[in-house]
Design a protein around this motif. Structure first.
Motif, PDB file in Angstrom:
ATOM      1  N   LEU A   1       4.671  74.398  16.182  1.00 24.78           N
ATOM      2  CA  LEU A   1       4.793  73.115  16.900  1.00 24.78           C
ATOM      3  C   LEU A   1       6.101  72.445  16.484  1.00 24.78           C
ATOM      4  O   LEU A   1       6.099  71.479  15.721  1.00 24.78           O
ATOM      5  N   ASN A   2       7.216  73.015  16.946  1.00 35.71           N
ATOM      6  CA  ASN A   2       8.540  72.564  16.509  1.00 35.71           C
ATOM      7  C   ASN A   2       8.847  71.147  16.980  1.00 35.71           C
ATOM      8  O   ASN A   2       8.387  70.717  18.037  1.00 35.71           O
ATOM      9  N   SER A   3       9.666  70.465  16.183  1.00 30.90           N
ATOM     10  CA  SER A   3       9.947  69.057  16.447  1.00 30.90           C
ATOM     11  C   SER A   3      11.423  68.788  16.676  1.00 30.90           C
ATOM     12  O   SER A   3      12.282  69.484  16.134  1.00 30.90           O
ATOM     13  N   ALA A   4      11.664  67.717  17.429  1.00 31.15           N
ATOM     14  CA  ALA A   4      12.996  67.109  17.510  1.00 31.15           C
ATOM     15  C   ALA A   4      12.807  65.656  17.099  1.00 31.15           C
ATOM     16  O   ALA A   4      11.857  65.010  17.547  1.00 31.15           O
ATOM     17  N   LEU A   5      13.695  65.165  16.239  1.00 30.69           N
ATOM     18  CA  LEU A   5      13.520  63.809  15.693  1.00 30.69           C
ATOM     19  C   LEU A   5      14.820  63.026  15.809  1.00 30.69           C
ATOM     20  O   LEU A   5      15.851  63.427  15.244  1.00 30.69           O
ATOM     21  N   LEU A   6      14.735  61.931  16.550  1.00 30.09           N
ATOM     22  CA  LEU A   6      15.882  61.009  16.626  1.00 30.09           C
ATOM     23  C   LEU A   6      15.722  59.991  15.507  1.00 30.09           C
ATOM     24  O   LEU A   6      14.704  59.279  15.456  1.00 30.09           O
ATOM     25  N   LEU A   7      16.703  59.934  14.619  1.00 31.41           N
ATOM     26  CA  LEU A   7      16.598  59.004  13.488  1.00 31.41           C
ATOM     27  C   LEU A   7      16.732  57.562  13.969  1.00 31.41           C
ATOM     28  O   LEU A   7      17.192  57.299  15.088  1.00 31.41           O
ATOM     29  N   GLN A   8      16.367  56.645  13.087  1.00 34.07           N
ATOM     30  CA  GLN A   8      16.468  55.221  13.425  1.00 34.07           C
ATOM     31  C   GLN A   8      17.940  54.793  13.492  1.00 34.07           C
ATOM     32  O   GLN A   8      18.810  55.438  12.917  1.00 34.07           O
ATOM     33  N   GLY A   9      18.174  53.715  14.177  1.00 30.16           N
ATOM     34  CA  GLY A   9      19.519  53.136  14.199  1.00 30.16           C
ATOM     35  C   GLY A   9      20.390  53.637  15.332  1.00 30.16           C
ATOM     36  O   GLY A   9      21.584  53.356  15.377  1.00 30.16           O
ATOM     37  N   GLU A  10      19.812  54.409  16.253  1.00 35.54           N
ATOM     38  CA  GLU A  10      20.596  54.932  17.387  1.00 35.54           C
ATOM     39  C   GLU A  10      20.162  54.198  18.655  1.00 35.54           C
ATOM     40  O   GLU A  10      18.987  54.179  18.990  1.00 35.54           O
ATOM     41  N   ALA A  11      21.121  53.628  19.367  1.00 36.36           N
ATOM     42  CA  ALA A  11      20.803  52.871  20.582  1.00 36.36           C
ATOM     43  C   ALA A  11      20.571  53.825  21.756  1.00 36.36           C
ATOM     44  O   ALA A  11      21.069  54.955  21.752  1.00 36.36           O
ATOM     45  N   PRO A  12      19.802  53.364  22.759  1.00 29.62           N
ATOM     46  CA  PRO A  12      19.678  54.181  23.981  1.00 29.62           C
ATOM     47  C   PRO A  12      21.077  54.426  24.546  1.00 29.62           C
ATOM     48  O   PRO A  12      21.901  53.516  24.561  1.00 29.62           O
ATOM     49  N   GLY A  13      21.333  55.620  24.974  1.00 31.43           N
ATOM     50  CA  GLY A  13      22.643  55.931  25.542  1.00 31.43           C
ATOM     51  C   GLY A  13      23.694  56.265  24.497  1.00 31.43           C
ATOM     52  O   GLY A  13      24.809  56.694  24.845  1.00 31.43           O
ATOM     53  N   SER A  14      23.382  56.102  23.197  1.00 34.39           N
ATOM     54  CA  SER A  14      24.352  56.464  22.150  1.00 34.39           C
ATOM     55  C   SER A  14      24.526  57.981  22.154  1.00 34.39           C
ATOM     56  O   SER A  14      23.724  58.715  22.746  1.00 34.39           O
ATOM     57  N   ALA A  15      25.568  58.420  21.445  1.00 35.74           N
ATOM     58  CA  ALA A  15      25.849  59.865  21.435  1.00 35.74           C
ATOM     59  C   ALA A  15      24.654  60.646  20.899  1.00 35.74           C
ATOM     60  O   ALA A  15      24.252  61.668  21.474  1.00 35.74           O
ATOM     61  N   ALA A  16      24.049  60.159  19.798  1.00 41.40           N
ATOM     62  CA  ALA A  16      22.917  60.894  19.198  1.00 41.40           C
ATOM     63  C   ALA A  16      21.717  60.911  20.153  1.00 41.40           C
ATOM     64  O   ALA A  16      21.033  61.937  20.293  1.00 41.40           O
ATOM     65  N   PHE A  17      21.465  59.778  20.801  1.00 42.54           N
ATOM     66  CA  PHE A  17      20.365  59.674  21.777  1.00 42.54           C
ATOM     67  C   PHE A  17      20.573  60.712  22.893  1.00 42.54           C
ATOM     68  O   PHE A  17      19.660  61.468  23.249  1.00 42.54           O
ATOM     69  N   GLU A  18      21.780  60.755  23.427  1.00 40.23           N
ATOM     70  CA  GLU A  18      22.061  61.689  24.531  1.00 40.23           C
ATOM     71  C   GLU A  18      21.954  63.145  24.071  1.00 40.23           C
ATOM     72  O   GLU A  18      21.524  64.011  24.830  1.00 40.23           O
ATOM     73  N   LEU A  19      22.345  63.400  22.833  1.00 37.23           N
ATOM     74  CA  LEU A  19      22.251  64.779  22.321  1.00 37.23           C
ATOM     75  C   LEU A  19      20.788  65.215  22.239  1.00 37.23           C
ATOM     76  O   LEU A  19      20.441  66.358  22.572  1.00 37.23           O
ATOM     77  N   LEU A  20      19.935  64.303  21.795  1.00 39.60           N
ATOM     78  CA  LEU A  20      18.496  64.618  21.739  1.00 39.60           C
ATOM     79  C   LEU A  20      17.961  64.895  23.144  1.00 39.60           C
ATOM     80  O   LEU A  20      17.275  65.906  23.381  1.00 39.60           O
ATOM     81  N   VAL A  21      18.285  64.024  24.079  1.00 43.07           N
ATOM     82  CA  VAL A  21      17.766  64.157  25.451  1.00 43.07           C
ATOM     83  C   VAL A  21      18.184  65.515  26.032  1.00 43.07           C
ATOM     84  O   VAL A  21      17.360  66.258  26.586  1.00 43.07           O
ATOM     85  N   LYS A  22      19.453  65.839  25.866  1.00 39.51           N
ATOM     86  CA  LYS A  22      19.979  67.078  26.433  1.00 39.51           C
ATOM     87  C   LYS A  22      19.281  68.297  25.816  1.00 39.51           C
ATOM     88  O   LYS A  22      18.897  69.238  26.511  1.00 39.51           O
ATOM     89  N   GLU A  23      19.107  68.245  24.506  1.00 39.75           N
ATOM     90  CA  GLU A  23      18.526  69.403  23.813  1.00 39.75           C
ATOM     91  C   GLU A  23      17.046  69.569  24.166  1.00 39.75           C
ATOM     92  O   GLU A  23      16.560  70.694  24.329  1.00 39.75           O
ATOM     93  N   VAL A  24      16.334  68.457  24.284  1.00 39.89           N
ATOM     94  CA  VAL A  24      14.912  68.537  24.639  1.00 39.89           C
ATOM     95  C   VAL A  24      14.769  69.194  26.018  1.00 39.89           C
ATOM     96  O   VAL A  24      13.949  70.101  26.216  1.00 39.89           O
ATOM     97  N   VAL A  25      15.590  68.766  26.944  1.00 42.06           N
ATOM     98  CA  VAL A  25      15.503  69.317  28.307  1.00 42.06           C
ATOM     99  C   VAL A  25      15.855  70.804  28.295  1.00 42.06           C
ATOM    100  O   VAL A  25      15.191  71.629  28.924  1.00 42.06           O
ATOM    101  N   ARG A  26      16.889  71.146  27.537  1.00 50.59           N
ATOM    102  CA  ARG A  26      17.279  72.549  27.455  1.00 50.59           C
ATOM    103  C   ARG A  26      16.142  73.391  26.869  1.00 50.59           C
ATOM    104  O   ARG A  26      15.781  74.445  27.403  1.00 50.59           O
ATOM    105  N   GLU A  27      15.571  72.903  25.792  1.00 50.32           N
ATOM    106  CA  GLU A  27      14.506  73.660  25.122  1.00 50.32           C
ATOM    107  C   GLU A  27      13.255  73.793  25.991  1.00 50.32           C
ATOM    108  O   GLU A  27      12.546  74.791  25.924  1.00 50.32           O
ATOM    109  N   MET A  28      12.978  72.770  26.793  1.00 50.01           N
ATOM    110  CA  MET A  28      11.794  72.849  27.654  1.00 50.01           C
ATOM    111  C   MET A  28      11.980  73.846  28.788  1.00 50.01           C
ATOM    112  O   MET A  28      11.012  74.442  29.262  1.00 50.01           O
TER     113      MET A  28
END
Ligand code: NAP
Length: 516
Positions: free
Chosen positions: A261-288
């Protein structure tokens, strides 16, 4: 009736004596080929592999065996187009997804060919320095690693018929250990064709590579004490294998790669649309969506700070909505099929189970298929679920739906996030997203003991990182607990599984002679 693929054991092609199990095109529904292992003399076949293949491989040096891997790679490269055609027909995957399996296998072979060449003209490995055993330095202990004098049996999962063979065979053959592979029935065709091409090219010694296609009956009964068994597949089958009489009686060394049950975790302190936020979104979609989520390493649980739950749901769903699903022969299709009707039904059932504890944030269960008949094609779109109370959603933390499904989960603070990730009970991989190097490093260390790999993505490596789900031969693959407790790859560490360690206690003169 379609062609029945023969098995290659005891140095010759042998057909099973049964009617065979058909393999299907999961998009068009056509029967493709049949596999059958009924009636094979497995004890004799295994003896041939041990005695002929093992002896021939052990007579070579690491560098010579590395050259064999390179030769195997060349043979496979020459037939690459045919492998893509088989994957398209039998796995129903788009070209990029087939490449993960086919080119991933070739890349791993090439990597071990290079590592092996650097080991040089040796036939065993020294393990550490000699250690004195008493006051007088004359009598010392030197650890050595010798290739095991048995065979390596691989029982593989359906989702990687190419990579699943070569990521195991490369370190086994490099170690000097002959290989018997039993691919998962559903996609055995590609594995069988690759083995056939290598056998036909005559690049490996007799007995070095064998294949049994079809039922696993009798395989484990033929194991001997020096053999090793590497299994990839579901936790249920893994439990049967671990408790098999021969495995227990002969202490057969076993490596298990199971579900996770692998996880992706966005750490605290990242705003919506920030680079880290977008990287998570992109990777989740790719992995799915890569291989329709049929990857043991795929992201199943996505953790975001509670305040980012809604924006993350929206951003992931917006990207998923662009996924075209259907016949991989149509170039506009991004996601092909699940491997067969059984997996299609299992994904449906699993999704229904998860939905009892989660909301649907993006519903891909009944997509409009491109060039495919929904009554025949085993195609489903990506579905994003969400559970606002991550603590109460127990099923999300222990049910692996092996398809394009992931669940978004909010967390309160860092400690809560790490505790939720660990509810996977040991996973293959967790990926972390953030821009604070200190916080990322601290979280990585917190999760390392329960994950075989921690993949840390900060904006500076946005264009460089190798992907959450991509298994690189340089890094460890495997995970503790629920993930099976196995270890594969990790560069030369992979050779440990195929070697036996022994301590030679002797005078320094003997140890010097031994080290050459
Ligand atoms: P599976 O049903 O457990 O089958 C895996 C292999 O075991 C197949 O070759 C199967 O043969 C064989 N098998 C079945 N029953 C057996 C028995 N009683 N004794 C010996 N062998 C037996 O798994 P799957 O459906 O192919 O694969 C999907 C699962 O694998 C997922 O849960 C996924 O997470 C996991 N997986 C893990 C990794 C990893 O590296 N950790 C990689 C890929 C997949 P038949 O096909 O002939 O039944």
């Amino acid at each position: 009736m379609t062609e029945r693929l023969p098995n290659f054991v005891a140095g010759r092609w042998q057909a099973g004596s049964g009617a065979g199990t058909p393999l299907f095109d999961p998009v068009l529904g056509d029967e493709l080929v049949r596999v059958d292992a009924t009636g094979l003399a497995l004890p004799a076949a295994f003896a041939f592999a041990r005695e002929q293949g093992g002896a021939a491989l052990r007579a070579l040096t690491y560098a010579q065996r590395a050259a064999l891997l390179a030769a195997v790679g060349q043979v496979l490269q020459a037939h690459r187009d045919e492998y893509f055609a088989i994957a398209l027909a039998n796995s129903g995957t788009v070209k990029n997804d087939s490449a993960v399996d086919i080119d991933g296998g070739l890349f791993t072979l090439g990597h071990y060919a290079r590592l092996g060449a650097a080991l040089g003209e040796r036939r065993f490995l020294l393990d550490g320095e000699a250690a004195r055993l008493g006051k007088d330095p004359l009598f010392q202990s030197q650890h050595v690693q010798l290739p095991t004098q048995g065979l390596a049996l691989f029982i593989n999962a359906f989702n990687f018929p190419s990579w699943g063979l070569w990521e195991k065979a490369a370190p086994a053959l490099l170690s000097g250990v002959p290989v018997v592979v039993k691919p998962a029935t559903a996609t055995a065709w590609l594995t069988q064709r690759m083995v056939k091409d290598v056998v036909d090219a005559g690049v490996l010694p007799a007995g070095a590579l064998s294949i049994v296609c079809g039922s696993s009956a009798g395989l484990l009964d033929a194991l001997q004490p020096q053999d090793v068994l590497s299994f990839t597949g579901s936790a249920e089958t893994a439990a049967l294998i671990r408790s098999h009489r021969c495995v227990a009686q002969h202490s057969v060394r076993v490596n298990i790669e199971a579900d996770s049950l692998n996880s992706a975790l966005l750490l605290q302190g990242e705003a919506p649309g920030s680079a880290a936020f977008e990287l998570l979104v992109k990777e989740v979609v790719r992995e799915m969506t890569v291989k329709s989520g049929q990857k043991c390493t795929a992201i199943r649980r996505v953790f975001v700070p509670a305040a980012l739950y809604a924006p993350a749901a929206e951003a992931i769903a917006a990207r998923l909505a662009k996924t075209t699903v259907g016949n991989p022969r149509n170039e506009t299709v991004r996601m092909g099929a699940l491997v067969n009707r059984a997996q299609f039904d299992a994904v449906r059932e699993g999704l229904a189970l998860l939905r009892t504890q989660a909301d649907v944030l993006h519903d891909g269960a009944t997509p409009t298929l491109v060039d495919a008949d929904p009554a025949v094609a085993c195609c489903t779109g990506p579905t994003l679920l969400g559970a606002k109370d991550a603590d109460a959603a127990g099923r999300i933390h222990d049910t692996e739906v092996f398809g394009p499904v992931a669940t978004l989960l909010p967390y309160r603070d860092a400690a809560h996030a790490l505790a939720l990730v660990r509810r996977g009970q040991g996973s293959l991989v967790a990926s972390l997203y953030g821009s604070d190097a200190g916080a990322l490093a601290a979280a990585a260390l917190e999760l390392a003991s329960s994950h075989g790999r921690v993949h840390v993505i900060s904006p500076d490596v946005a264009a460089l990182h190798t992907g959450h789900g991509n298994v690189m031969p340089q890094s460890l693959h495997g995970g503790p607990g629920r993930a099976g407790g196995g270890e594969e790859l990790g560069g030369l560490r992979a050779l440990n599984f195929y070697h036996r360690r022994s301590a030679v206690q002797a005078s320094t003169a003997v140890l010097a002679a031994l080290a050459g």
